[in-house]
Enzyme design. Structure first.
Site, PDB file in Angstrom:
ATOM      1  N   ASP A 256     -37.634 -12.311  18.707  1.00 22.22           N
ATOM      2  CA  ASP A 256     -38.483 -12.123  17.540  1.00 22.22           C
ATOM      3  C   ASP A 256     -38.198 -13.244  16.554  1.00 22.22           C
ATOM      4  OD1 ASP A 256     -40.275 -11.033  15.783  1.00 22.22           O
ATOM      5  OD2 ASP A 256     -39.111  -9.231  15.331  1.00 22.22           O
TER       6      ASP A 256
ATOM      7  N   CYS B 268     -46.341  -1.892  18.861  1.00 22.54           N
ATOM      8  CA  CYS B 268     -45.222  -1.296  18.128  1.00 22.54           C
ATOM      9  C   CYS B 268     -45.656  -0.851  16.732  1.00 22.54           C
ATOM     10  CB  CYS B 268     -44.074  -2.302  18.022  1.00 22.54           C
ATOM     11  SG  CYS B 268     -42.502  -1.544  17.529  1.00 22.54           S
TER      12      CYS B 268
END
Length: 225
Positions: A131, A8
């Site tokens: 996360d 990412c």
């Protein structure tokens, strides 16, 4: 099921090519100005063309409105929208209906109590991304390079399509897979030289380590035979 590896925060052709050539399953692009990984629409258009058909393109946004999302979708042509803000379950449903794209919802995790909202999101989202919770006073979401206690995820339903992010590196990815049994891994700062600047060799090392952890997990599940 094979492990899904997502790189990412890609922002240059060089680092995107490194991820694609190393076998990344997903490539993520950040559309959030406070982030050092934020890219503009023209860059997104260029990188989106480069990645087309080679990996799943993911557009990461944070509490974006429909007009912003429409511009991103037009430029990048993403395969999935990653919603990394405080979007509600209803907002997820509206976005899926409006744009006709799968959505991945990020959930910040510190303790087991942070999983209370999971069932509502899981009913709408196509994937869940766990996360690390942002440090107190942070101006953007995410663990910002720190990991959470992966044992919080130990008792999740294995049928839940989820990924793990936050503080992952080539050195700890095997342990993350072993503890969480996650079907996917999402790395950003763990493959950077400095904030926002990806390192092609670190990308290759991470993907290599992730694939090795996948092989190790498969061997263990087969009883070591």
């Amino acid at each position: 099921m094979s492990l899904t590896v997502k790189i990412c925060g890609l922002s240059t052709p060089e680092t995107l090519d490194a991820a694609l050539q190393a076998g990344a399953d997903m490539v993520g692009f950040v559309f959030f100005p406070p982030s050092p990984r934020h890219i503009g629409l023209e860059t997104a258009r260029e990188l989106g063309r480069r990645a087309k058909g080679r990996a799943t393109k993911v557009a990461l946004t944070v509490d974006a409105d429909d007009a912003t999302l429409a511009n991103i979708v037009e430029a990048l042509r993403p395969d999935i929208l990653q919603l990394h803000g405080k979007e509600t379950v209803a907002r997820l449903r509206d976005i899926k209906r409006a744009f006709g794209l799968p959505v991945m919802k990020a959930i910040a995790v510190e303790t087991a109590a942070d999983l209370t909202a999971l069932s509502g999101y899981a009913a709408i989202a196509d994937r869940i991304l766990f996360d690390a919770r942002a440090p107190r006073g942070a101006t953007r979401p995410g663990g910002l390079g720190t990991a959470f206690d992966w044992h919080v995820l130990e008792n999740l339903d294995p049928a839940l399509p989820f990924m793990v992010s936050g503080g992952l590196t080539a050195d700890n990815v095997a342990e993350a897979v072993r503890v969480t049994r996650a079907g996917g891994l999402d790395v950003s700062s763990g493959v950077e030289r400095t904030p926002g600047i990806k390192d092609p060799e670190m990308i290759r090392n991470f993907i290599r380590a992730a694939r090795a952890s996948e092989d190790k997990a498969a061997f263990a599940s087969a009883g070591g035979r």
